[in-house]
Design an enzyme around this catalytic site. Structure first.
Site, PDB file in Angstrom:
ATOM      1  N   LYS A 274      46.745  34.623  42.158  1.00  0.00           N
ATOM      2  CA  LYS A 274      45.463  35.833  42.302  1.00  0.00           C
ATOM      3  C   LYS A 274      45.353  35.873  43.813  1.00  0.00           C
ATOM      4  O   LYS A 274      46.511  36.046  44.509  1.00  0.00           O
ATOM      5  CB  LYS A 274      44.279  35.942  41.411  1.00  0.00           C
ATOM      6  CG  LYS A 274      44.772  35.863  39.932  1.00  0.00           C
ATOM      7  CD  LYS A 274      42.815  35.110  39.487  1.00  0.00           C
ATOM      8  CE  LYS A 274      43.366  34.951  37.951  1.00  0.00           C
ATOM      9  NZ  LYS A 274      42.265  35.034  37.297  1.00  0.00           N
TER      10      LYS A 274
ATOM     11  N   GLU B   3      44.250  39.028  27.494  1.00  0.00           N
ATOM     12  CA  GLU B   3      43.464  38.412  28.301  1.00  0.00           C
ATOM     13  C   GLU B   3      41.783  38.272  28.133  1.00  0.00           C
ATOM     14  O   GLU B   3      41.295  39.384  28.814  1.00  0.00           O
ATOM     15  CB  GLU B   3      43.946  38.503  29.665  1.00  0.00           C
ATOM     16  CG  GLU B   3      45.047  37.747  30.305  1.00  0.00           C
ATOM     17  CD  GLU B   3      45.126  37.610  32.151  1.00  0.00           C
ATOM     18  OE1 GLU B   3      45.268  36.192  32.598  1.00  0.00           O
ATOM     19  OE2 GLU B   3      44.923  38.637  32.625  1.00  0.00           O
TER      20      GLU B   3
ATOM     21  N   HIS C  87      45.685  44.406  35.782  1.00  0.00           N
ATOM     22  CA  HIS C  87      44.718  43.489  34.971  1.00  0.00           C
ATOM     23  C   HIS C  87      43.562  43.041  35.634  1.00  0.00           C
ATOM     24  O   HIS C  87      43.022  44.351  35.689  1.00  0.00           O
ATOM     25  CB  HIS C  87      45.148  42.261  36.956  1.00  0.00           C
ATOM     26  CG  HIS C  87      44.764  40.479  36.246  1.00  0.00           C
ATOM     27  ND1 HIS C  87      42.974  40.353  36.108  1.00  0.00           N
ATOM     28  CD2 HIS C  87      45.225  39.086  35.599  1.00  0.00           C
ATOM     29  CE1 HIS C  87      42.702  39.107  35.591  1.00  0.00           C
ATOM     30  NE2 HIS C  87      44.086  38.243  36.062  1.00  0.00           N
TER      31      HIS C  87
ATOM     32  N   GLY D 136      38.536  32.340  33.705  1.00  0.00           N
ATOM     33  CA  GLY D 136      37.857  31.520  34.987  1.00  0.00           C
ATOM     34  C   GLY D 136      36.647  30.732  34.713  1.00  0.00           C
ATOM     35  O   GLY D 136      36.385  30.550  35.295  1.00  0.00           O
TER      36      GLY D 136
ATOM     37  N   GLU E  41      40.980  41.734  36.821  1.00  0.00           N
ATOM     38  CA  GLU E  41      39.970  41.716  37.746  1.00  0.00           C
ATOM     39  C   GLU E  41      40.497  43.510  39.112  1.00  0.00           C
ATOM     40  O   GLU E  41      39.820  43.901  39.505  1.00  0.00           O
ATOM     41  CB  GLU E  41      40.935  40.976  38.992  1.00  0.00           C
ATOM     42  CG  GLU E  41      40.163  39.477  38.563  1.00  0.00           C
ATOM     43  CD  GLU E  41      41.030  37.993  38.561  1.00  0.00           C
ATOM     44  OE1 GLU E  41      41.929  38.235  38.506  1.00  0.00           O
ATOM     45  OE2 GLU E  41      40.761  36.995  37.680  1.00  0.00           O
TER      46      GLU E  41
ATOM     47  N   SER F  87      41.514  30.930  30.898  1.00  0.00           N
ATOM     48  CA  SER F  87      41.146  29.154  31.313  1.00  0.00           C
ATOM     49  C   SER F  87      42.603  28.593  29.986  1.00  0.00           C
ATOM     50  O   SER F  87      42.105  27.267  29.628  1.00  0.00           O
ATOM     51  CB  SER F  87      39.758  28.597  30.585  1.00  0.00           C
ATOM     52  OG  SER F  87      39.297  29.811  31.217  1.00  0.00           O
TER      53      SER F  87
ATOM     54  N   ASN G 204      49.473  33.129  37.964  1.00  0.00           N
ATOM     55  CA  ASN G 204      49.213  34.057  38.729  1.00  0.00           C
ATOM     56  C   ASN G 204      48.121  33.582  39.542  1.00  0.00           C
ATOM     57  O   ASN G 204      47.114  32.833  39.309  1.00  0.00           O
ATOM     58  CB  ASN G 204      48.429  35.379  37.382  1.00  0.00           C
ATOM     59  CG  ASN G 204      47.146  36.573  38.570  1.00  0.00           C
ATOM     60  OD1 ASN G 204      47.825  36.288  39.449  1.00  0.00           O
ATOM     61  ND2 ASN G 204      46.188  36.884  37.806  1.00  0.00           N
TER      62      ASN G 204
HETATM   63  P1  13P Z   1      42.359  31.024  34.009  1.00  0.00           P
HETATM   64  O1  13P Z   1      43.106  30.555  34.010  1.00  0.00           O
HETATM   65  O2  13P Z   1      41.500  30.845  35.668  1.00  0.00           O
HETATM   66  O3  13P Z   1      40.969  31.917  33.306  1.00  0.00           O
HETATM   67  O4  13P Z   1      43.154  32.548  34.781  1.00  0.00           O
HETATM   68  C1  13P Z   1      43.129  33.475  33.895  1.00  0.00           C
HETATM   69  C2  13P Z   1      44.262  35.181  34.473  1.00  0.00           C
HETATM   70  O5  13P Z   1      43.622  35.570  34.784  1.00  0.00           O
HETATM   71  C3  13P Z   1      45.400  35.373  35.045  1.00  0.00           C
HETATM   72  O6  13P Z   1      45.584  36.124  34.749  1.00  0.00           O
END
Ligand code: 13P
Length: 255
Positions: free
Chosen positions: A12, A168, A96, A174, A98, A214, A10
């Protein structure tokens, strides 16, 4: 039941179209043909077309990060399923955390998108997971249940076959904090149990449940060794060829 591992990046809000092209071409050099691990990259909308060209003729598949659940029309700023299919996207990340947090997406809106994606021949990667506050309040399993069943409302057993779930934990995204393999496995097994209750054992056994938060080469092997972890949805570590390909390698070597 052996499920094929899936490693999805992803990206982002990272990578311009030309940077995306370069990254995808680098991954395509490594993932030339179909193997035991399925590999997907999910760039921004504007990079989809270039990335699609970069992975042509390789086994890397394309995913988008969102869609709008209408065929076409006056929805300024949105993207349709047909447009995603036109650039050969196969997957679409939905729900997601976010988007839940910054764009106030509700379970019912996410459910509309999941159903729309399935009706339009895209495979949703439905993301669910608790915040730190919810975990500390002992609400993890309740939150996961509400988001899972809310996102899948009205999805038939046949269609479930085309759905991927990504667990997640929001506090692990992150942050460099990963759920321990045991913590993740507990929730993954719970998700499979919920799917068994909502559908049946054989349908639930076929669904891939990815871990995200992560995940990186240093911790992937022990996460992927868990019985109900069928791959990863990777943010940060998907933005470089080497780290992403190391994760694919970890999935290839997983039991
Ligand atoms: P990270 O791997 O940067 O923690 O992000 C995970 C994520 O949100 C994948 O959709």
């Amino acid at each position: 039941m052996s499920r094929r591992y899936l490693i999805a990046g992803n990206w982002k809000m990272n990578k311009t179209p030309s940077e995306g092209h370069e990254l995808a071409a680098g991954i395509g050099q490594v993932v030339k043909k179909e193997e035991s691990v399925e590999v997907v990259v999910c760039p921004t909308f504007i990079a989809l077309d270039r990335v699609s060209q970069a992975i042509e003729g390789t086994a890397v598949k394309l995913g988008a990060q969102n869609l709008y659940p209408k065929a076409s029309g006056a929805y300024t700023g949105e993207i349709s399923a047909e447009m995603l299919r036109a650039v050969f996207a196969k997957y679409v990340i939905l729900g997601h955390s976010e988007r839940r947090e910054y764009f106030s997406e509700s379970d019912s809106f996410i459910n509309e998108k999941v159903k729309f994606a399935l009706e339009n021949l895209l495979h949703p990667i439905l993301c669910i997971g608790e915040t730190l506050e919810q975990r500390e309040a002992g609400q993890t399993l309740d939150v996961v249940k509400t988001q899972l069943l809310g996102g899948l409302g009205g999805v038939s057993k046949e269609a479930l076959n085309n759905v991927v779930i990504a667990y997640e934990p929001v506090w692990a995204i992150g942050t460099g904090k990963t759920a321990t393999p045991e913590m993740a496995q507990e929730v993954h097994a719970f998700i499979r149990q919920l799917l068994t209750e909502a559908y049946d054992e054989s349908a639930a056994q076929k669904v891939r449940v990815l871990y995200g938060g992560s995940m990186k080469p240093a911790n992937a092997a022990e996460l992927l060794a868990q019985e109900d972890i069928d791959g990863g949805l990777i943010g940060g570590a998907s933005l470089e060829v080497n780290s992403f390909c190391d994760l694919i390698e970890a999935a290839k070597n997983a039991p």
